[in-house]
Design an enzyme around this catalytic site. Structure first.
Site, short mmCIF file in Angstrom:
data_model
loop_
_atom_site.label_atom_id
_atom_site.label_comp_id
_atom_site.label_asym_id
_atom_site.label_seq_id
_atom_site.Cartn_x
_atom_site.Cartn_y
_atom_site.Cartn_z
N LYS A 22 -5.60 6.22 -4.75
CA LYS A 22 -4.66 5.09 -4.69
C LYS A 22 -5.40 3.79 -4.37
O LYS A 22 -5.24 2.79 -5.07
CB LYS A 22 -3.61 5.35 -3.60
CG LYS A 22 -2.80 4.13 -3.18
CD LYS A 22 -1.75 4.47 -2.17
CE LYS A 22 -2.08 4.18 -0.75
NZ LYS A 22 -2.21 2.78 -0.37
N ASN A 23 -6.23 3.84 -3.33
CA ASN A 23 -6.85 2.59 -2.87
C ASN A 23 -7.95 2.08 -3.80
O ASN A 23 -8.36 0.93 -3.70
CB ASN A 23 -7.39 2.76 -1.44
CG ASN A 23 -6.27 2.82 -0.43
OD1 ASN A 23 -5.10 2.64 -0.78
ND2 ASN A 23 -6.61 3.10 0.82
N CYS A 116 3.41 -1.04 4.52
CA CYS A 116 3.76 -0.21 5.67
C CYS A 116 3.72 -1.03 6.95
O CYS A 116 2.87 -1.90 7.11
CB CYS A 116 2.75 0.92 5.81
SG CYS A 116 3.03 2.28 4.69
N ARG A 121 -1.13 -7.16 10.00
CA ARG A 121 -1.75 -7.25 8.69
C ARG A 121 -1.77 -8.67 8.12
O ARG A 121 -1.20 -8.94 7.06
CB ARG A 121 -1.08 -6.28 7.71
CG ARG A 121 -1.05 -4.87 8.23
CD ARG A 121 -0.68 -3.85 7.22
NE ARG A 121 -1.82 -3.41 6.43
CZ ARG A 121 -1.81 -2.36 5.63
NH1 ARG A 121 -0.72 -1.65 5.52
NH2 ARG A 121 -2.88 -2.02 4.95
N ASP A 304 -6.75 5.83 7.96
CA ASP A 304 -5.71 6.48 7.16
C ASP A 304 -5.58 7.98 7.43
O ASP A 304 -4.61 8.60 7.04
CB ASP A 304 -5.98 6.26 5.66
CG ASP A 304 -5.64 4.84 5.22
OD1 ASP A 304 -5.01 4.11 6.01
OD2 ASP A 304 -6.01 4.45 4.10
N ARG A 396 4.95 6.78 -1.95
CA ARG A 396 4.18 5.57 -2.29
C ARG A 396 2.72 5.88 -2.53
O ARG A 396 2.05 5.18 -3.29
CB ARG A 396 4.26 4.56 -1.13
CG ARG A 396 5.59 3.90 -1.01
CD ARG A 396 5.61 2.97 0.16
NE ARG A 396 4.44 2.10 0.09
CZ ARG A 396 4.17 1.14 0.94
NH1 ARG A 396 5.00 0.92 1.93
NH2 ARG A 396 3.11 0.40 0.81
C1 UD1 Z 1 -7.03 -1.06 3.20
C2 UD1 Z 1 -6.38 0.20 2.68
C3 UD1 Z 1 -5.65 0.91 3.81
C4 UD1 Z 1 -6.61 1.17 4.96
C5 UD1 Z 1 -7.33 -0.10 5.38
C6 UD1 Z 1 -8.42 0.13 6.41
C7 UD1 Z 1 -5.84 -0.35 0.39
C8 UD1 Z 1 -4.80 -0.60 -0.62
N1 UD1 Z 1 -5.43 -0.16 1.65
O1 UD1 Z 1 -6.00 -1.90 3.69
O2 UD1 Z 1 -5.16 2.14 3.29
O3 UD1 Z 1 -5.89 1.67 6.05
O4 UD1 Z 1 -7.95 -0.72 4.23
O5 UD1 Z 1 -9.33 1.05 5.97
O6 UD1 Z 1 -7.02 -0.26 0.09
N2 UD1 Z 1 -7.24 -8.22 8.92
C9 UD1 Z 1 -7.12 -9.50 9.43
N3 UD1 Z 1 -7.09 -10.55 8.55
C10 UD1 Z 1 -7.19 -10.37 7.19
C11 UD1 Z 1 -7.32 -9.05 6.69
C12 UD1 Z 1 -7.34 -7.99 7.58
O7 UD1 Z 1 -7.03 -9.69 10.63
O8 UD1 Z 1 -7.16 -11.35 6.46
C13 UD1 Z 1 -7.22 -7.07 9.86
C14 UD1 Z 1 -5.98 -6.19 9.67
O9 UD1 Z 1 -4.89 -6.71 10.37
C15 UD1 Z 1 -6.46 -4.87 10.20
C16 UD1 Z 1 -7.94 -4.85 9.82
O10 UD1 Z 1 -8.30 -6.20 9.55
O11 UD1 Z 1 -6.35 -4.83 11.59
C17 UD1 Z 1 -8.25 -3.98 8.62
O12 UD1 Z 1 -7.54 -4.44 7.51
P1 UD1 Z 1 -8.09 -4.32 6.02
O13 UD1 Z 1 -9.44 -3.65 6.01
O14 UD1 Z 1 -7.95 -5.64 5.37
O15 UD1 Z 1 -7.05 -3.31 5.39
P2 UD1 Z 1 -6.30 -3.44 4.01
O16 UD1 Z 1 -7.21 -3.98 2.97
O17 UD1 Z 1 -4.99 -4.08 4.23
#
Ligand code: UD1
Length: 418
Positions: A22-23, A116, A121, A304, A396
């Site tokens: 998925k990711n 979710c 986020r 995850d 999902r």
């Molecule tokens: C992706 C994965 C998700 C996984 C996560 C961490 C996909 C579609 N989803 O989510 O399944 O759980 O990586 O491995 O690939 N953060 C900030 N500011 C930002 C972006 C992120 O503070 O602009 C923080 C988030 O709140 C969180 C952390 O960074 O605490 C990790 O987030 P991130 O690595 O961005 O996860 P996703 O890309 O949303």
């Protein structure tokens, strides 16, 4: 509302294949916007999130043909740069489209993403990086408007190795002018898959899988055919299903390198493995041993897998301590596990799980994608029947989870409620 009904007490045995990731699939589907032509994808999981991503592409003007395991996306006639708010809210990963749309159009309009409820986020890292690349950002009534005359390569040091921000920067940089360097980039395997896909269509990306990624902008891309990597979280979920039931299972079509932290923890729990590059054999003991876990960015233990692993520790021998370092609100599912008899206390980012001898089946609610899967795993060993409600969350991200578990001998059925 759809539910799963699981009858506990069946030991899992047999072979099962893992679906496409998925990711990895989501950013790759977004990236098809960039080549102004045809992309043919194989092994995209048939799940709600990929369906939404494809729906958004169709709204933007792509023509999409799906034939069994093959998806053909023609992005030559894309004529919109606005992501519909209702679809943006359906799925957080839709934010990945921003980098691809800006890369193609030098402008994009979208609202804050949904997804979710596992933490705040924010997308500040994405937006800061875009600004460094010469993209102007205006925010107004919950909408974000990005525009620029040209995207220029930049050096971007991320405060945190965000997966989504790393992917978005890569997507915006592929057709930019000059070189972009991402420091403290996320190292997840899905980013390597995105790099491989982009390079197959003529991009110049290197370093994915390390802390520093370099993208040299090219002026155009070409047609591509690509097979998405296997889903390491689905593979981990099936391993945990085998582990909690004392099972004996072969997981096929997987990249075992991606599962190292999960395999190590399952070994600590007492499971035995035979490991081949694309196949994995697990033999679990009658009762697992307690272990401690800290979630970390890759190559650490994946956030995850946190809920799913916690679920198997609820009836392990001894006390386990879990520390969730990535998302601040990822323990919601534990109140549902407690309804099944689990002994869990939460304090901040720490969960303490005292293993009990037996869980008991009852009616529980999915709270998010992986939390929902954790309840299914607990249901596999709970006494009597467990009804897991709101499985829309699970659908999902998992392709035919019930079918795969049934193939291994689980007694699980789907119920379509009102
Ligand atoms: C992706 C994965 C998700 C996984 C996560 C961490 C996909 C579609 N989803 O989510 O399944 O759980 O990586 O491995 O690939 N953060 C900030 N500011 C930002 C972006 C992120 O503070 O602009 C923080 C988030 O709140 C969180 C952390 O960074 O605490 C990790 O987030 P991130 O690595 O961005 O996860 P996703 O890309 O949303």
């Amino acid at each position: 509302m759809k539910s799963y009904i699981v009858e506990g007490g069946h030991c899992l045995k047999g072979e099962v294949s893992v679906s496409g990731s998925k990711n990895a699939a989501l950013p790759i589907i977004a990236a098809t916007l960039l080549n102004r032509g045809i992309s043919t994808l194989y092994h995209v999981p048939k799940i709600h999130d990929t369906k939404i991503m494809l729906e958004i592409l169709e709204i933007l003007g792509c023509q999409i043909h799906i034939n069994s395991d093959k998806i053909v996306i023609d992005s030559s006639k894309v004529d919109r740069y606005e992501i519909p708010e209702c679809l943006m809210r359906e799925m957080r990963s839709s934010v990945i489209l921003a980098g691809a749309i800006i890369g193609r159009y030098k402008r994009a309009r979208f609202s804050y993403p949904g997804g979710c409820d596992i933490g705040a986020r924010p997308i500040d890292l994405h937006l800061e990086a875009f600004k460094k690349m010469g993209i102007e950002i205006e925010e107004e009534s919950g909408f974000i408007h990005c525009s620029c005359d040209k995207i220029t390569g930049a050096e971007i040091a991320l405060d945190f190795p965000s997966v989504g921000a790393t992917e978005n920067i890569i997507l915006a940089a592929v057709l930019a002018e000059g070189k972009t360097v991402i420091k403290n980039a996320a190292m997840e395997p899905e980013i390597i898959d995105l790099q491989n896909f982009l390079n197959e269509m003529g991009a110049c990306v290197s370093g994915a899988g390390t802390k520093e990624i370099e993208i040299i902008g090219v002026s155009e891309l070409h047609q591509v055919t690509y097979k998405v990597m296997p889903d390491r979280i689905e593979a981990g979920t099936l391993l945990c299903a085998a582990a909690i039931t004392g099972g004996d299972v072969v997981i096929k079509e997987v990249n075992t390198d991606h599962l190292t932290p999960v395999i190590h923890k399952l070994e600590e729990c007492g499971c035995e493995f035979q490991i081949f590059p694309e196949e994995l054999y697990i033999k679990a003991p009658q009762r697992l041993k307690a272990v401690d876990i800290k979630t970390m960015p890759y190559p650490g233990f994946p956030t995850d897998m946190q809920s799913i692993f916690s679920s198997i520790l609820t009836n392990a021998k001894g006390t386990s301590v879990i520390i969730e370092n990535i998302f601040e609100n990822r323990y919601k599912y534990t109140s549902e596990l407690k309804r099944m008899g689990a002994k869990i206390t939460i304090e901040g980012k720490t969960a303490v799980i005292k293993g009990v001898k037996k869980l008991s089946g009852t009616s529980v609610n999915s709270t998010d994608l992986r939390g929902g899967a954790a309840l299914v795993i607990a249901g596999l060993v709970a006494k009597g029947e467990t009804k897991i409600n709101h499985i829309e969350y699970i659908l999902r991200g998992y392709e035919n989870l019930d079918e795969k578990l049934r193939k291994l001998g689980a007694n699980i059925r789907k119920e379509e409620g009102e």
